[in-house]
Design a protein around this motif. Structure first.
Motif, PDB file in Angstrom:
ATOM      1  N   GLN A   5       0.821  -1.203   0.000  1.00  0.00           N
ATOM      2  CA  GLN A   5       0.000   0.000   0.000  1.00  0.00           C
ATOM      3  C   GLN A   5       0.857   1.256   0.000  1.00  0.00           C
ATOM      4  O   GLN A   5       0.556   2.238  -0.682  1.00  0.00           O
ATOM      5  CB  GLN A   5      -0.922  -0.002   1.226  1.00  0.00           C
ATOM      6  CG  GLN A   5      -1.830   1.205   1.361  1.00  0.00           C
ATOM      7  CD  GLN A   5      -2.862   1.286   0.250  1.00  0.00           C
ATOM      8  OE1 GLN A   5      -3.238   0.264  -0.317  1.00  0.00           O
ATOM      9  NE2 GLN A   5      -3.311   2.495  -0.074  1.00  0.00           N
TER      10      GLN A   5
ATOM     11  N   ASN B 198      -3.243   2.263  -3.861  1.00  0.00           N
ATOM     12  CA  ASN B 198      -4.479   1.481  -3.792  1.00  0.00           C
ATOM     13  C   ASN B 198      -4.513   0.409  -4.876  1.00  0.00           C
ATOM     14  O   ASN B 198      -3.916   0.551  -5.955  1.00  0.00           O
ATOM     15  CB  ASN B 198      -5.699   2.390  -3.954  1.00  0.00           C
ATOM     16  CG  ASN B 198      -5.857   3.332  -2.771  1.00  0.00           C
ATOM     17  OD1 ASN B 198      -5.480   3.013  -1.643  1.00  0.00           O
ATOM     18  ND2 ASN B 198      -6.415   4.508  -3.034  1.00  0.00           N
TER      19      ASN B 198
ATOM     20  N   ILE C 164      -7.395   0.323   1.642  1.00  0.00           N
ATOM     21  CA  ILE C 164      -7.723   1.301   0.612  1.00  0.00           C
ATOM     22  C   ILE C 164      -7.790   2.700   1.222  1.00  0.00           C
ATOM     23  O   ILE C 164      -8.407   2.919   2.264  1.00  0.00           O
ATOM     24  CB  ILE C 164      -9.065   0.947  -0.061  1.00  0.00           C
ATOM     25  CG1 ILE C 164      -8.929  -0.373  -0.817  1.00  0.00           C
ATOM     26  CG2 ILE C 164      -9.509   2.061  -1.012  1.00  0.00           C
ATOM     27  CD1 ILE C 164     -10.224  -0.848  -1.452  1.00  0.00           C
TER      28      ILE C 164
END
Length: 563
Positions: free
Chosen positions: A142, A147, A184
């Motif tokens: 990440q 994302n 996310i």
């Protein structure tokens, strides 16, 4: 011999040396230093290049021609410390791990510590159970590729990156699942901070392992962490001493002693070489001073000598942890820009090189990482990864706490792994480029070390010369000490005691002669002077010897006057 003399003379005539320092993102910083430049000068150059203010946690590591690692001493001349010929090659590494890395003041410092811990994870120095391993790897993904995007990240994309010495397909799927669903929207800074918080809770956080043998001949890894002295053996942490419990660290030859509880020896280990033992001792002295003391003015010169024999003397130079944190709190400036590059897939080519980075990552800040492909390694069983105690699973709420408090809550022997602790580069030095091609690829794969020469140059693993990566090899130090070595050590101790005794007796005899021949009027001296033995010694030996010395002195005096 002549060639060595000539090369040494040429080196002494050189006024400038070229020096290359490999940074934590695997980039290189090359500069020219003066012959008499000290380590502090080079260290300040690198910190200025990185725009780093919280620099006390870092150090420069190098390896000598005997493949022994060293930390560059900042107060000494660089040229005098380096035993190899220029140009010099060194590495910037975390020397003192922050007790709470997520609480560091500046993002640039957290980023560099993040890179170091990521290296520790890849080389097997940082152990964790499978669920924690998946979460840590997902944080790395990440932070470095952003994302999840189905258009850019096809099925099985996590398997193209190497985060650990070994992977299993189930672990790779779990990494991808966490990255797709749970992370996310996290920025690189947030992902890095979460990564540091998770890593800090693991038992082997901050461990820079030194391979040794215990008195029974069993392999062990000694390490100094922000919280104390640690011994790892098999899959357990068998000893943990807080810094306030350690009173003295001492070494003699290959033997390393830990003193605690009013100078009583409680732990003894054997290093592979005297140089490795001295390096272990110096690391311990520095870590103890950094984490234990309240002020740098309390630092004292430490000696490994005993009463009669001179040993090594060493003094830590620098600020202590408390002073570093107080100084960090005073930093007031605009956060420096951090240039991050994307992850490079490790399986896109036979070996990783300095090839093109991923440019499709939608971020202005990217970071570089060079990871070798681990062909030939067996897939890791789901249960084969480490299982640290007191680590927090992903489903639990993270509550920061002191590792010293966590250590109090646990037992003395803590299980840290399902497998034996065997970091791939624990017995290896910082990079030695010229030896990378000498080792068979299969041996480097067994060790979990990088497969490519380029990775060999840049990883913190150097070149093992024997056996398994987690051991010294079957030759070398195969047991605690062989019987012959034990006998030699005993004979040497007896000879030392005998020499000290004879020396003391000789000094006492000379002192007694001087006192008896003096004009001191003391009762016991008068009694000695009246004995027939003393009178015989006085007239037959002492008086002729005194006349001889007087004659020689007059003769020397006459020569000086005549000149």
């Amino acid at each position: 011999m002549l060639s060595r003399f000539v090369s040494g003379s040429v080196r002494n005539l050189e006024r400038e040396y070229s020096c290359t320092v490999r940074l934590l993102d695997d980039s290189e910083y090359t500069c020219t230093i003066q012959r008499d430049a000290k380590g502090q000068y080079l260290f300040d150059l690198i910190c200025h290049h990185l725009n780093l203010l919280e620099k006390d946690y870092f150090g420069i590591r190098y390896v000598d021609p005997d493949k022994q690692r060293h930390w560059l001493e900042l107060t000494r001349s660089i040229a005098k410390q380096m035993k190899s010929q220029p140009p010099f090659t060194m590495c910037l590494r975390v020397k003192f791990y922050p007790p709470d890395p997520a609480a560091l003041k500046e993002e640039i410092t957290r980023y560099l510590v993040f890179l170091q811990i990521k290296r520790d994870l890849y080389h097997g120095r940082l152990l964790c159970k499978t669920s924690d391993a998946a979460l840590l790897a997902a944080y790395i993904l990440q932070a470095e590729i952003g994302n999840y995007d189905p258009g850019k990240h096809p099925e099985g994309y996590s398997s193209k990156f190497q985060f650990f010495p070994k992977h299993s397909e189930k672990l790779e799927r779990r990494i991808a699942d966490i990255h797709k669903t749970e992370l996310i929207g996290q920025t690189p800074e947030t992902s890095e901070r979460n990564f540091l918080q998770k890593a800090q809770m693991l038992e082997t956080y901050g461990v820079d392992p030194h391979p040794c043998k215990d008195v029974s001949g069993n392999p062990a890894f000694l390490a100094f962490t922000p919280f104390g002295f640690v011994v790892l053996q098999g899959n357990k942490r068998v000893h943990f001493l807080k810094w306030n419990e350690v009173t003295k660290l001492k070494f003699e030859g290959k033997t390393f002693h830990v003193y605690a509880n009013h100078k009583e020896i409680i732990l003894t280990y054997f290093a592979p070489t005297p140089e490795a033992c001295k390096h272990l001792w110096k690391c311990g002295v520095e870590n103890q001073a950094f984490y234990k003391l309240e002020k740098s003015s309390q630092v004292r010169t430490v000696s490994s000598s005993n009463l009669f024999f001179k040993g090594s003397r060493f003094r830590y130079s620098g600020r202590v942890a408390k002073e570093v944190m107080e100084q960090s709190a005073k930093i007031k400036r605009e956060p420096p820009e951090i240039h991050r590059a994307g992850l490079v897939p490790s399986r896109s080519c036979p070996s990783i090189t300095h090839g093109p980075r991923l440019t499709s990552v939608p971020r202005t800040r990217r970071r570089a990482v060079h990871i070798s492909i681990m062909e030939g390694l067996e897939s890791l069983r789901d249960s084969a990864h480490s299982t640290p105690v007191r680590s927090v699973s992903h489903g639990e709420a993270f509550i920061p706490r002191s590792r010293s408090q966590a250590a109090d809550a646990g037992e003395g022997t803590a299980v840290i792994s399902d497998e034996a602790y065997s970091p791939s580069d624990s017995v290896l030095p910082t990079p030695v480029a010229e030896h990378g091609a000498e080792l068979p690829v299969t041996l480097r794969q067994i060790n979990g070390a990088p497969c490519s020469i380029e990775e060999e140059k840049e990883s913190e693993a150097g070149t093992p010369t024997r056996g398994d990566g987690g051991d010294f090899g079957q030759e070398g130090v195969a047991g605690a000490l062989s019987e012959v070595e034990q006998v030699n050590k005993f004979v040497l101790s007896v000879l030392r005691l005998l020499l000290v005794t004879i020396g003391l007796l000789f000094v006492l005899l000379l002192l007694l002669i001087i006192l008896t021949e003096s004009d001191l009027d003391v009762a016991f001296l008068r009694d000695i002077r009246r004995t027939p033995e003393f009178e015989q010694f006085h007239y037959e030996y002492f008086c002729p010897l005194r006349r001889w010395f007087a004659c020689k002195l007059r003769w020397v005096g006459g020569l000086l006057i005549s000149k």
